[in-house]
Motif scaffolding. Structure first.
Motif, PDB file in Angstrom:
ATOM      1  N   THR A  88       3.474  58.037  65.690  1.00 47.02           N
ATOM      2  CA  THR A  88       4.254  58.281  64.468  1.00 47.02           C
ATOM      3  C   THR A  88       3.433  59.112  63.483  1.00 47.02           C
ATOM      4  OG1 THR A  88       5.386  56.166  64.768  1.00 47.02           O
ATOM      5  CG2 THR A  88       5.499  57.183  62.584  1.00 47.02           C
ATOM      6  N   SER A  89       4.064  60.044  62.831  1.00 48.99           N
ATOM      7  CA  SER A  89       3.383  60.900  61.859  1.00 48.99           C
ATOM      8  C   SER A  89       3.162  60.160  60.548  1.00 48.99           C
ATOM      9  CB  SER A  89       4.199  62.175  61.598  1.00 48.99           C
ATOM     10  OG  SER A  89       4.306  62.951  62.779  1.00 48.99           O
ATOM     11  N   VAL A  90       2.033  60.455  59.917  1.00 45.56           N
ATOM     12  CA  VAL A  90       1.696  59.894  58.612  1.00 45.56           C
ATOM     13  C   VAL A  90       1.913  60.995  57.571  1.00 45.56           C
ATOM     14  CG1 VAL A  90      -0.092  58.861  57.179  1.00 45.56           C
ATOM     15  CG2 VAL A  90       0.063  58.288  59.625  1.00 45.56           C
ATOM     16  N   MET A  91       2.637  60.666  56.541  1.00 52.08           N
ATOM     17  CA  MET A  91       2.988  61.650  55.518  1.00 52.08           C
ATOM     18  C   MET A  91       2.168  61.404  54.257  1.00 52.08           C
ATOM     19  SD  MET A  91       5.233  63.022  57.452  1.00 52.08           S
ATOM     20  CE  MET A  91       5.924  64.254  56.347  1.00 52.08           C
ATOM     21  N   PRO A  93       1.702  61.737  49.958  1.00 57.33           N
ATOM     22  CA  PRO A  93       2.653  61.398  48.883  1.00 57.33           C
ATOM     23  C   PRO A  93       3.641  62.511  48.573  1.00 57.33           C
ATOM     24  CG  PRO A  93       0.442  60.700  48.287  1.00 57.33           C
ATOM     25  CD  PRO A  93       0.307  61.511  49.537  1.00 57.33           C
ATOM     26  N   ASP A  94       3.251  63.781  48.780  1.00 58.19           N
ATOM     27  CA  ASP A  94       4.170  64.885  48.497  1.00 58.19           C
ATOM     28  C   ASP A  94       4.999  65.280  49.716  1.00 58.19           C
ATOM     29  OD1 ASP A  94       2.136  65.907  49.999  1.00 58.19           O
ATOM     30  OD2 ASP A  94       1.635  67.525  48.605  1.00 58.19           O
ATOM     31  N   GLY A  95       4.944  64.479  50.804  1.00 55.76           N
ATOM     32  CA  GLY A  95       5.774  64.741  51.971  1.00 55.76           C
ATOM     33  C   GLY A  95       5.148  65.632  53.018  1.00 55.76           C
ATOM     34  N   ALA A  96       3.860  65.987  52.857  1.00 50.34           N
ATOM     35  CA  ALA A  96       3.192  66.830  53.848  1.00 50.34           C
ATOM     36  C   ALA A  96       2.761  65.975  55.048  1.00 50.34           C
ATOM     37  CB  ALA A  96       1.999  67.532  53.228  1.00 50.34           C
ATOM     38  N   ASP A  97       2.826  66.576  56.219  1.00 56.21           N
ATOM     39  CA  ASP A  97       2.443  65.867  57.453  1.00 56.21           C
ATOM     40  C   ASP A  97       0.925  65.919  57.595  1.00 56.21           C
ATOM     41  OD1 ASP A  97       2.162  64.740  59.907  1.00 56.21           O
ATOM     42  OD2 ASP A  97       3.433  66.153  60.994  1.00 56.21           O
ATOM     43  N   ALA A 116      -5.930  52.697  60.972  1.00 54.62           N
ATOM     44  CA  ALA A 116      -5.156  53.539  61.881  1.00 54.62           C
ATOM     45  C   ALA A 116      -5.907  54.845  62.074  1.00 54.62           C
ATOM     46  CB  ALA A 116      -3.763  53.801  61.326  1.00 54.62           C
ATOM     47  N   ILE A 117      -6.071  55.251  63.339  1.00 52.72           N
ATOM     48  CA  ILE A 117      -6.757  56.497  63.663  1.00 52.72           C
ATOM     49  C   ILE A 117      -5.732  57.614  63.689  1.00 52.72           C
ATOM     50  CG2 ILE A 117      -8.225  57.676  65.322  1.00 52.72           C
ATOM     51  CD1 ILE A 117      -9.500  55.239  63.992  1.00 52.72           C
ATOM     52  N   ILE A 118      -6.007  58.684  62.919  1.00 49.47           N
ATOM     53  CA  ILE A 118      -5.065  59.792  62.777  1.00 49.47           C
ATOM     54  C   ILE A 118      -5.753  61.080  63.204  1.00 49.47           C
ATOM     55  CG2 ILE A 118      -3.605  61.077  61.162  1.00 49.47           C
ATOM     56  CD1 ILE A 118      -3.537  58.562  59.443  1.00 49.47           C
ATOM     57  N   GLY A 119      -5.072  61.835  64.055  1.00 51.03           N
ATOM     58  CA  GLY A 119      -5.583  63.148  64.445  1.00 51.03           C
ATOM     59  C   GLY A 119      -5.181  64.191  63.423  1.00 51.03           C
ATOM     60  N   ILE A 147       5.844  56.342  57.975  1.00 51.55           N
ATOM     61  CA  ILE A 147       4.551  55.820  57.519  1.00 51.55           C
ATOM     62  C   ILE A 147       3.992  56.807  56.511  1.00 51.55           C
ATOM     63  CG2 ILE A 147       2.221  55.147  58.205  1.00 51.55           C
ATOM     64  CD1 ILE A 147       3.279  54.495  60.955  1.00 51.55           C
ATOM     65  N   THR A 148       3.632  56.318  55.358  1.00 51.44           N
ATOM     66  CA  THR A 148       3.103  57.177  54.290  1.00 51.44           C
ATOM     67  C   THR A 148       1.738  56.671  53.846  1.00 51.44           C
ATOM     68  OG1 THR A 148       4.263  55.860  52.610  1.00 51.44           O
ATOM     69  CG2 THR A 148       5.385  57.831  53.450  1.00 51.44           C
ATOM     70  N   SER A 149       0.960  57.597  53.267  1.00 46.34           N
ATOM     71  CA  SER A 149      -0.376  57.291  52.774  1.00 46.34           C
ATOM     72  C   SER A 149      -0.563  57.960  51.425  1.00 46.34           C
ATOM     73  CB  SER A 149      -1.427  57.790  53.773  1.00 46.34           C
ATOM     74  OG  SER A 149      -2.719  57.700  53.233  1.00 46.34           O
ATOM     75  N   ASP A 150      -1.562  57.467  50.676  1.00 46.72           N
ATOM     76  CA  ASP A 150      -1.859  58.103  49.403  1.00 46.72           C
ATOM     77  C   ASP A 150      -2.882  59.224  49.561  1.00 46.72           C
ATOM     78  OD1 ASP A 150      -4.028  56.586  50.044  1.00 46.72           O
ATOM     79  OD2 ASP A 150      -4.150  55.518  48.119  1.00 46.72           O
ATOM     80  N   LEU A 151      -3.190  59.594  50.823  1.00 52.36           N
ATOM     81  CA  LEU A 151      -4.146  60.673  51.108  1.00 52.36           C
ATOM     82  C   LEU A 151      -3.385  61.994  51.179  1.00 52.36           C
ATOM     83  CD1 LEU A 151      -7.241  60.904  51.878  1.00 52.36           C
ATOM     84  CD2 LEU A 151      -6.432  61.129  54.243  1.00 52.36           C
ATOM     85  N   THR A 152      -3.891  63.006  50.459  1.00 51.88           N
ATOM     86  CA  THR A 152      -3.258  64.317  50.500  1.00 51.88           C
ATOM     87  C   THR A 152      -3.710  65.090  51.743  1.00 51.88           C
ATOM     88  OG1 THR A 152      -5.013  65.384  49.217  1.00 51.88           O
ATOM     89  CG2 THR A 152      -3.211  64.351  47.971  1.00 51.88           C
TER      90      THR A 152
END
Length: 235
Positions: A88-91, A93-97, A116-119, A147-152
């Protein structure tokens, strides 16, 4: 005389009838001989089969009741499957993948989800770096479809790559590298180095011609002195 003839006439048919009956007696028919039958073996009765089936059903019921106390029976509404999360993609806060989840880190002592490990970055999976986001900082909703994160995205590109550790080998693992353990090193093969072949150097040929090397011909050497000098005549 008449009595004798009468007696003979009466006795003759009786004698011939007895002989004829003896000659025409039927031969013994093997099919009529009594056949020995094998003793009857004890067979399972319907009552015995019913008892066995009842015992098997009781054992199955006991095993099912015991298993029901040791396993989870149904997934709850607030529970997710692992394959719902991975991929699943992590987005941002502004909706960027930012990237997709490739793995999860679990605490071995508490069983809690840690990260969670994200590539991040790369192209078609090539050149990606793996970063870890704390699980508590992720917002998962709609059965892990969002799934969303506060990381840009910029922060994800600048984040340090996550360092994985190697999994410990089980004790007594026979697949360990024998070079690391001298005791596991294979013994030297005594046949690896072949001894010198004693036949490699041929001995002197016993059949060699001893005349091959001719000695100096004594007969070809002329003796010293004049062989033509005649001895002095005797007086």
């Amino acid at each position: 005389m008449r009595k004798l003839l009468l007696t003979t006439t009466l006795a003759l048919p009786l004698t011939l009838g007895a002989a004829f009956a003896q000659d025409t007696a039927p031969a013994a028919d093997p099919a009529m001989d009594p056949v020995e039958t094998a003793p009857m073996t004890e067979t399972a009765t319907p009552d015995m089969a019913a008892d066995d089936m009842a015992t098997d059903d009781a054992d199955d019921s006991a095993a099912a009741a015991s298993a029901a106390e040791k396993v989870e029976v149904q997934q709850a509404e607030n529970e997710w499957r692992l394959d719902w999360i991975t991929g699943t993609s992590v987005m941002s806060p502004d909706g960027a993948d930012i990237g997709s989840i490739s793995d999860l880190i679990v605490d071995s002592e508490t069983g809690e989800m840690k990260a969670a490990i994200i590539g991040v970055g790369g192209f078609l999976g090539i050149g990606q770096k793996q970063i870890a986001l704390p699980w508590a900082d992720l917002t998962v909703n709609s059965d892990a479809q969002e799934i969303t994160s506060d990381l840009t995205r910029e922060e994800a590109d600048a984040a340090p790559e996550y360092v994985f550790r190697d999994q410990e080998a089980p004790a007594g693992d026979m697949m360990s590298d024998p070079a690391a353990d001298p005791a596991m090193a294979p013994a030297a093969d005594p046949m690896a180095a072949e001894p010198a072949d004693p036949m490699a150097t041929e001995p002197a040929d016993p059949m060699a011609d001893p005349m091959a090397t001719e000695p100096a011909d004594d007969m070809m050497t002329e003796p010293t002195g004049d062989m033509t000098t005649e001895p002095a005549p005797a007086n």
